[in-house]
Design an enzyme around this catalytic site. Structure first.
Site, PDB file in Angstrom:
ATOM      1  N   HIS A   1       3.674 -33.536   3.669  1.00 17.28           N
ATOM      2  CA  HIS A   1       4.753 -33.588   3.051  1.00 17.28           C
ATOM      3  C   HIS A   1       6.077 -32.921   3.527  1.00 17.28           C
ATOM      4  CE1 HIS A   1       3.676 -29.212   3.548  1.00 17.28           C
ATOM      5  NE2 HIS A   1       5.059 -29.031   2.961  1.00 17.28           N
TER       6      HIS A   1
HETATM    7  C1  UD1 Z   1       8.070 -26.319  -0.310  1.00 14.08           C
HETATM    8  C2  UD1 Z   1       8.298 -25.547   1.115  1.00 14.08           C
HETATM    9  C3  UD1 Z   1       7.313 -25.648   1.996  1.00 14.08           C
HETATM   10  C4  UD1 Z   1       5.975 -25.577   1.555  1.00 14.08           C
HETATM   11  C5  UD1 Z   1       5.899 -26.509   0.474  1.00 14.08           C
HETATM   12  C6  UD1 Z   1       4.470 -26.665  -0.229  1.00 14.08           C
HETATM   13  C7  UD1 Z   1      10.860 -25.012   1.319  1.00 14.08           C
HETATM   14  C8  UD1 Z   1      11.975 -24.775   2.156  1.00 14.08           C
HETATM   15  N1  UD1 Z   1       9.646 -25.470   1.359  1.00 14.08           N
HETATM   16  O1  UD1 Z   1       8.219 -27.807   0.378  1.00 14.08           O
HETATM   17  O2  UD1 Z   1       7.661 -24.938   3.117  1.00 14.08           O
HETATM   18  O3  UD1 Z   1       5.148 -26.055   2.702  1.00 14.08           O
HETATM   19  O4  UD1 Z   1       6.684 -26.201  -0.604  1.00 14.08           O
HETATM   20  O5  UD1 Z   1       4.231 -27.409  -1.064  1.00 14.08           O
HETATM   21  O6  UD1 Z   1      10.743 -23.915   0.400  1.00 14.08           O
HETATM   22  N2  UD1 Z   1       8.532 -31.190  -6.770  1.00 14.08           N
HETATM   23  C9  UD1 Z   1       8.011 -31.953  -8.050  1.00 14.08           C
HETATM   24  N3  UD1 Z   1       7.329 -30.826  -8.625  1.00 14.08           N
HETATM   25  C10 UD1 Z   1       7.152 -29.508  -8.202  1.00 14.08           C
HETATM   26  C11 UD1 Z   1       7.644 -29.135  -6.873  1.00 14.08           C
HETATM   27  C12 UD1 Z   1       8.459 -30.032  -6.234  1.00 14.08           C
HETATM   28  O7  UD1 Z   1       8.091 -32.872  -8.515  1.00 14.08           O
HETATM   29  O8  UD1 Z   1       6.411 -28.648  -8.940  1.00 14.08           O
HETATM   30  C13 UD1 Z   1       9.253 -32.281  -5.876  1.00 14.08           C
HETATM   31  C14 UD1 Z   1      10.567 -32.310  -6.511  1.00 14.08           C
HETATM   32  O9  UD1 Z   1      11.047 -33.660  -6.151  1.00 14.08           O
HETATM   33  C15 UD1 Z   1      11.524 -31.492  -5.290  1.00 14.08           C
HETATM   34  C16 UD1 Z   1      10.523 -31.695  -4.039  1.00 14.08           C
HETATM   35  O10 UD1 Z   1       9.101 -31.908  -4.820  1.00 14.08           O
HETATM   36  O11 UD1 Z   1      12.838 -31.827  -5.120  1.00 14.08           O
HETATM   37  C17 UD1 Z   1      10.547 -30.840  -3.052  1.00 14.08           C
HETATM   38  O12 UD1 Z   1      10.109 -29.412  -3.772  1.00 14.08           O
HETATM   39  P1  UD1 Z   1      10.633 -28.249  -2.860  1.00 14.08           P
HETATM   40  O13 UD1 Z   1       9.883 -27.032  -3.349  1.00 14.08           O
HETATM   41  O14 UD1 Z   1      12.051 -28.121  -2.694  1.00 14.08           O
HETATM   42  O15 UD1 Z   1       9.859 -28.220  -1.444  1.00 14.08           O
HETATM   43  P2  UD1 Z   1       8.781 -28.717  -0.929  1.00 14.08           P
HETATM   44  O16 UD1 Z   1       8.627 -29.969  -0.187  1.00 14.08           O
HETATM   45  O17 UD1 Z   1       7.487 -28.531  -1.982  1.00 14.08           O
END
Ligand code: UD1
Length: 381
Positions: A222
């Protein structure tokens, strides 16, 4: 009671200490789950409150973890959701500040290195509320990773630095942190793993995926560095497609990676690989059951490197660096970067049986949360 700036250095309190325990993203839930009940065991001393920032909000990224890990419903859900780093961090800060002003915690406990960790630590510190950081001191030295920035800043403002490994202590000492702020307690996420391992062992999850125990790989991917660039993602998929012809791969896919597969038109590539088994995010117990019987774990996650080490399953990490070098020293983990040739070489070195004996690190023994709470009990007397 919220202390004024003048009272900031007073540590002793004569009343029940109100503690906000913050969880935001999926890897946080496993770290909070051993800690929260441990705090609840001392109702005469601590009044813990669970705060969910809502950084992860999908049912399969959040709700199912709360249920399975036995966490109570959050006392407050901030509902911040996704956004750019600045947007997400800012939204958490705004909502968390309101919560702190209303409920006046004495201590805020943050875990890990996600945006919610950073946002709540800074917010609390500016309100002169003490901050405890669980999983402090981890350094990849890679400033392109948001997690590195989050961890460094969170450590800088934290009063209690609870470290999972000796290298984390050394990192903090080198940065000039006073030794009395550093508490080596072990790995709280491993507390969660060891508690639930017997339950996971009752499950036969490989069969549900049509694979045999010990004859499949687990994959998670990811990191923006792996999945946000179409050429890089494509190159990684080539190696995985090749591997899947001899070793089936179970791939619980993160929402970010799924979106990018679609965006880059790469889904067709996967459809042609029978051995590459894509699935929605897998709940904790099922994932643990799958991890423990895997032949190999391929990942860019931080937590999975640690889980692999304790489960003694060889791990190939698709990154150029790791903030968890103990997993390499333990004989479990190899860094393979994201170039196809290096990944291929690392994977086949494991499959060719060149793995080393794996020895989990010191204090990854299932009692880290107790040590954290013992430290707090000694301070808040
Ligand atoms: C976050 C953490 C990362 C961790 C990861 C575990 C930061 C900077 N990153 O990354 O360290 O390893 O979580 O999973 O905090 N999204 C969904 N549904 C959700 C959550 C996210 O669709 O419930 C999608 C959204 O499009 C979002 C993208 O995933 O923009 C990224 O989510 P985000 O929480 O910003 O970062 P992660 O890549 O999940």
């Amino acid at each position: 009671m919220l202390k004024s700036a003048l009272d900031c250095d007073e540590i002793s309190v004569s009343y029940c200490t109100k503690i906000f325990v913050v969880a935001g993203a999926r890897p946080n839930f496993m770290k909070v789950s051993p800690l929260f009940p441990e705090l609840l065991r001392h109702p005469e001393r601590f009044l813990p409150r669970l705060i969910h920032t809502g950084q992860h909000y999908d049912a399969e990224m959040s709700d199912v973890f709360f249920k399975e890990l036995g966490l109570p419903l959050p006392d407050r859900s901030l509902g911040v959701g996704s956004g750019t780093h600045a947007e997400q961090t800012a939204k958490v800060m705004i909502e968390f500040e309101k919560a702190c002003l209303e409920d006046e915690p004495d201590l805020v406990v943050v875990v890990g290195d996600v945006n919610s960790t950073l946002a709540c630590a800074i917010t609390a510190k500016k309100l002169c509320i003490r901050v405890a950081h669980v999983e402090a001191g981890l350094r990849s030295r890679d400033w392109t990773m948001p997690e590195e920035i989050n961890c460094i800043v969170t450590d800088a403002v934290s009063d209690f630095l609870f470290t999972p490994s000796r290298d984390a202590d050394r990192n903090l000492l080198q940065e000039g942190v006073a030794p009395e702020r550093i508490h080596f307690v072990g790995n709280v996420m491993i507390d969660c793993l060891l508690t639930l391992l017997p339950k996971a062992a009752e499950r036969n999850n490989p069969a549900a995926f049509g694979v045999e125990a010990g004859r499949y790989a687990i994959l998670t991917l990811h990191r923006p560095s792996n999945v946000d660039d179409p050429d890089v993602f494509d190159g990684i998929l080539d190696v995985l497609a090749e591997l899947s012809q001899t070793l089936p791969i179970i791939w619980p896919i993160h929402p970010r990676s799924r979106k990018n597969l679609e965006r880059f038109g790469l889904l067709g590539k996967i459809d042609n690989c029978a051995g590459l088994k894509l699935t929605a995010p897998i709940r904790y117990l099922d994932m643990l059951a799958l991890n423990r019987q895997a032949r190999l774990i391929i990942t860019d996650s931080g937590g999975l490197q640690e889980e692999a080490t304790v489960l003694r399953v060889p791990c190939v990490t698709l990154r150029h660096n790791t903030e968890r070098p103990v997993t390499i020293e333990a004989g479990c983990n190899q860094l393979a970067g994201n170039e196809p040739e290096k990944i291929r070489a690392a994977i086949y070195s494991v499959l060719d049986g060149k793995g080393r004996e794996i020895h989990p690190p010191e204090l990854w023994d299932g009692h880290a949360a107790e040590r954290i709470v013992d430290t707090l009990l000694a301070v808040y007397s």
